[in-house]
Design a protein around this motif. Structure first.
Motif, mmCIF file in Angstrom:
data_model
loop_
_atom_site.group_PDB
_atom_site.id
_atom_site.type_symbol
_atom_site.label_atom_id
_atom_site.label_comp_id
_atom_site.label_asym_id
_atom_site.label_seq_id
_atom_site.Cartn_x
_atom_site.Cartn_y
_atom_site.Cartn_z
ATOM 1 N N PRO A 134 1.050 10.398 85.561
ATOM 2 C CA PRO A 134 1.926 11.206 86.430
ATOM 3 C C PRO A 134 2.632 12.343 85.701
ATOM 4 O O PRO A 134 3.029 13.330 86.333
ATOM 5 N N LYS A 135 2.816 12.229 84.371
ATOM 6 C CA LYS A 135 3.576 13.233 83.627
ATOM 7 C C LYS A 135 2.692 14.155 82.783
ATOM 8 O O LYS A 135 3.210 15.071 82.138
ATOM 9 N N LEU A 136 1.402 13.930 82.779
ATOM 10 C CA LEU A 136 0.507 14.702 81.909
ATOM 11 C C LEU A 136 0.385 16.140 82.408
ATOM 12 O O LEU A 136 -0.121 16.392 83.505
ATOM 13 N N GLN A 137 0.862 17.083 81.584
ATOM 14 C CA GLN A 137 0.814 18.493 81.949
ATOM 15 C C GLN A 137 -0.127 19.312 81.075
ATOM 16 O O GLN A 137 -0.506 20.421 81.449
ATOM 17 N N ASN A 138 -0.499 18.771 79.922
ATOM 18 C CA ASN A 138 -1.366 19.506 79.002
ATOM 19 C C ASN A 138 -2.526 18.611 78.570
ATOM 20 O O ASN A 138 -2.313 17.560 77.967
ATOM 21 N N LEU A 139 -3.761 19.031 78.893
ATOM 22 C CA LEU A 139 -4.957 18.292 78.494
ATOM 23 C C LEU A 139 -5.903 19.244 77.780
ATOM 24 O O LEU A 139 -6.299 20.276 78.333
ATOM 25 N N GLU A 140 -6.249 18.903 76.527
ATOM 26 C CA GLU A 140 -7.159 19.723 75.735
ATOM 27 C C GLU A 140 -8.282 18.834 75.201
ATOM 28 O O GLU A 140 -8.021 17.809 74.565
ATOM 29 N N ILE A 141 -9.509 19.241 75.465
ATOM 30 C CA ILE A 141 -10.689 18.518 74.984
ATOM 31 C C ILE A 141 -11.565 19.511 74.236
ATOM 32 O O ILE A 141 -11.997 20.514 74.806
ATOM 33 N N VAL A 142 -11.824 19.225 72.969
ATOM 34 C CA VAL A 142 -12.584 20.138 72.111
ATOM 35 C C VAL A 142 -13.795 19.408 71.556
ATOM 36 O O VAL A 142 -13.661 18.366 70.918
ATOM 37 N N ALA B 63 -7.213 11.728 87.624
ATOM 38 C CA ALA B 63 -6.107 10.910 87.126
ATOM 39 C C ALA B 63 -4.980 11.765 86.556
ATOM 40 O O ALA B 63 -3.961 11.214 86.120
ATOM 41 N N CYS B 64 -5.154 13.093 86.569
ATOM 42 C CA CYS B 64 -4.172 14.003 85.968
ATOM 43 C C CYS B 64 -3.733 15.061 86.976
ATOM 44 O O CYS B 64 -3.962 16.271 86.765
ATOM 45 N N PRO B 65 -3.103 14.684 88.074
ATOM 46 C CA PRO B 65 -2.790 15.647 89.139
ATOM 47 C C PRO B 65 -1.690 16.638 88.781
ATOM 48 O O PRO B 65 -1.533 17.647 89.481
ATOM 49 N N SER B 66 -0.933 16.385 87.712
ATOM 50 C CA SER B 66 0.204 17.253 87.373
ATOM 51 C C SER B 66 -0.129 18.274 86.293
ATOM 52 O O SER B 66 0.776 18.957 85.788
ATOM 53 N N LEU B 67 -1.392 18.422 85.938
ATOM 54 C CA LEU B 67 -1.771 19.324 84.851
ATOM 55 C C LEU B 67 -1.314 20.753 85.118
ATOM 56 O O LEU B 67 -1.512 21.308 86.200
ATOM 57 N N LYS B 68 -0.738 21.352 84.072
ATOM 58 C CA LYS B 68 -0.401 22.764 84.104
ATOM 59 C C LYS B 68 -1.288 23.575 83.154
ATOM 60 O O LYS B 68 -1.486 24.768 83.359
ATOM 61 N N LYS B 69 -1.816 22.889 82.126
ATOM 62 C CA LYS B 69 -2.686 23.549 81.156
ATOM 63 C C LYS B 69 -3.888 22.662 80.895
ATOM 64 O O LYS B 69 -3.747 21.494 80.575
ATOM 65 N N PHE B 70 -5.086 23.253 81.018
ATOM 66 C CA PHE B 70 -6.326 22.513 80.799
ATOM 67 C C PHE B 70 -7.276 23.356 79.958
ATOM 68 O O PHE B 70 -7.651 24.460 80.352
#
Length: 420
Positions: free
Chosen positions: A150-158, A173-180
Motif C-alpha cells: 500500500p505504501k510503495l511509491q518507487n519501484l526500480e528493476i534493472v 500489487a503496487c497501486p500507489s506507485l509514483k515512480k517506475f
C-alpha cells in the motif's frame, strides 16, 4: 568518544550503514556494541564476504546483524544470498523496512521457477510497508506471490527477464506507485499499465523493438520509452517530458492525447513511420525543447528519407520552441528547395534561443546554407547555433565546397555560430 553521553554515541553510530563498519565498531567496546540496536540502515557491498573464513554462512551473518537492530528501515544487499536467507531476514525486519535494494543474481537461476519453494521475488512480499524497492538481475517468469504494497511509491528493476503476465501481476500489487523504472528488460511483448498515481516512468526493453505499451496514468509527468513499436497514452494533460526511442525496430503507431503541458520531446531511432513522426510533431505544439535523431522513415522495410517539411509551417506550429537539436534527416527535410518558398517579411521565430544541427552529408549545400541563414535572420532571440559535422563519408569535391561555405558562414556570424 569515551567522554560523550551514551545518547550522543548512539546517535553517531546509528548513522553508519556499511555492514563491515558496523561489525568493526561492535568489536571496539561493549558500549559501542550496545548502540547497534539503534542502527536504521544496513548496506552489504558485493565484496562483503570475499575471503570469508568464519564458520557461519553469509545468510546467517546477515540475519544476526539484522536481528540485533530494533527497527531497521533500510536494507541494501549486493552480495550473494539465498531465497531462504532473504525470507529469514524479512521475517525479522519486514514490517519496519521502508527501503529495500537487492542484487538478485537469479537471471539464470531457472531452478527456482521449477521448485515449490518460494523464490527470492516471492519473499519480498513479506515487506509490506516498503516505500521504495530496487531490484537488480531479476528473473520473473511467473506471477510473484505478492499480496499488497500500500505504501510503495518507487519501484526500480534493472536487468530483468520477465513474462508479460508476471510483470502485470507484480504491478497490480503496487497501486500507489509514483515512480517506475524498468531498465534492460527482456521477454516483455505487451505491457498495459493502469497506475493512477504514476508520475515518472522509464521503460527500456531489449530485443527486436516490437513491444507494445498502453499507459493509463492521469498524473504522468515524465515518460521515457525505449524499444516499443506501438505506444498508446491517452491521459497526457500533466505530461511535461516525453522521450521515445527504438534502436532495434521501427516505431509504427503512436496514440497520445493533447500534449498541452509538454515542455521536452525526444525522438530517436533508425526508422519511424512518417505518420508517427508527423502526428507527434502536431501534438507537441507547445514543446520548448525538441531533440530529433530519427535516421529514416518508411512504412515497410525499405528505408526512406524524410519528406519535405515547410520551414515556416514548422516554426509557426511550434511557437514556444527554445532549444532545437536535429540530426541529418530532419535538417535535410527542412533544407529542400521549396521549404523556404512561403517565407514572408513579417515571419519570425519568436522563442528559439539555441539550435544544434548535426550534418552528415555535403549534398544540397546551397539549400543547407540558406536554411542556416534563415534561422539567423528570423530567429531574433537566437543565442547559439552549433553545427556538428559527423562522420561525413563523401570524398567528392562537394565536401570541400561545403566546408568552405560552412566556415565562411561561421566567420560572418562568429558571435552565435560554432562548428564542432
Amino acid at each position: 568518544m569515551e567522554y560523550l553521553p551514551d545518547a550522543i554515541v548512539q546517535y553517531i553510530l546509528a548513522h553508519m550503514k556499511n555492514a563491515r563498519d558496523v561489525a568493526l565498531c561492535n568489536c571496539v567496546s561493549k558500549r559501542w556494541k550496545d548502540s547497534s540496536p539503534y542502527i536504521r540502515s544496513l548496506y552489504f557491498p558485493r565484496s562483503s564476504f570475499d575471503n570469508h573464513m568464519g564458520t557461519l554462512n553469509p545468510d546467517t551473518v546477515i540475519w544476526k546483524m539484522i536481528s540485533s537492530t530494533v527497527r531497521l528501515e533500510e536494507l541494501v544487499v549486493y552480495c550473494p544470498f539465498s531465497s531462504a536467507g532473504l525470507a529469514s531476514w524479512l521475517s525479522l525486519a519486514g514490517s519496519s523496512l521502508e527501503h529495500l535494494e537487492l542484487r538478485m543474481d537469479n537471471m539464470a537461476d531457472l531452478q527456482e521457477t521449477s521448485s515449490d519453494a518460494p523464490t527470492k521475488v516471492d519473499c519480498i512480499g513479506a515487506a509490506k510497508n516498503l516505500g521504495s524497492l530496487k531490484l537488480w538481475g531479476v528473473l520473473m517468469t511467473k506471477s510473484p506471490n505478492w499480496d499488497f504494497f500500500p505504501k510503495l511509491q518507487n519501484l526500480e528493476i534493472v536487468g530483468a527477464r520477465l513474462e508479460d503476465t508476471a510483470l502485470s501481476a507484480a504491478l497490480q500489487a503496487c497501486p500507489s506507485l509514483k515512480k517506475f523504472l524498468l531498465l534492460g528488460c527482456e521477454g516483455v511483448r505487451s505491457l498495459s499499465l493502469d497506475l493512477q498515481h504514476l508520475e515518472d516512468c522509464k521503460l527500456d526493453f531489449y530485443g527486436s523493438g516490437q513491444c507494445s505499451l498502453t499507459l493509463n496514468s492521469p498524473k504522468i509527468e515524465s515518460l521515457e520509452v525505449q524499444g516499443c513499436s506501438w505506444i498508446r497514452v491517452r491521459e497526457t494533460k500533466c505530461l511535461r517530458n516525453l522521450s521515445i526511442s527504438n534502436n532495434a525496430g521501427r516505431v509504427y503507431m503512436l496514440d497520445f492525447g493533447k500534449l498541452v503541458a509538454l515542455e521536452s520531446l525526444t525522438m530517436r531511432g533508425v526508422q519511424w513511420c512518417w505518420d508517427a513522426i508527423s502526428k507527434m510533431l502536431q501534438w507537441a505544439r507547445e514543446v520548448k525543447q525538441l531533440y530529433m535523431k530519427v535516421e529514416f522513415t518508411g512504412d515497410f522495410d525499405e528505408l526512406q528519407p524524410f519528406p519535405e517539411i515547410d520551414f515556416v509551417d514548422f516554426f509557426n506550429g511550434h511557437p514556444k520552441l527554445r532549444r532545437f537539436d536535429i540530426h541529418g534527416a530532419m535538417f535535410a527535410a527542412l533544407c529542400q528547395k521549396n521549404s523556404l518558398k512561403n517565407v514572408e517579411s513579417r515571419f519570425l521565430i519568436p522563442s528559439l534561443e539555441e539550435v544544434v544541427i548535426t550534418v552528415r552529408s555535403p549534398l544540397n549545400a546551397e539549400q543547407k546554407i540558406s536554411t542556416l541563414e534563415s534561422l539567423l535572420k528570423y530567429g531574433k532571440p537566437l543565442k547559439s547555433l552549433v553545427i556538428r559535422i559527423l562522420q561525413m563519408k563523401s570524398t567528392h569535391s562537394s565536401a570541400d565546397d561545403f566546408f568552405d561555405d560552412i566556415c565562411r558562414f561561421q566567420r560572418m556570424n562568429q558571435k552565435i555560430v560554432r562548428i564542432e
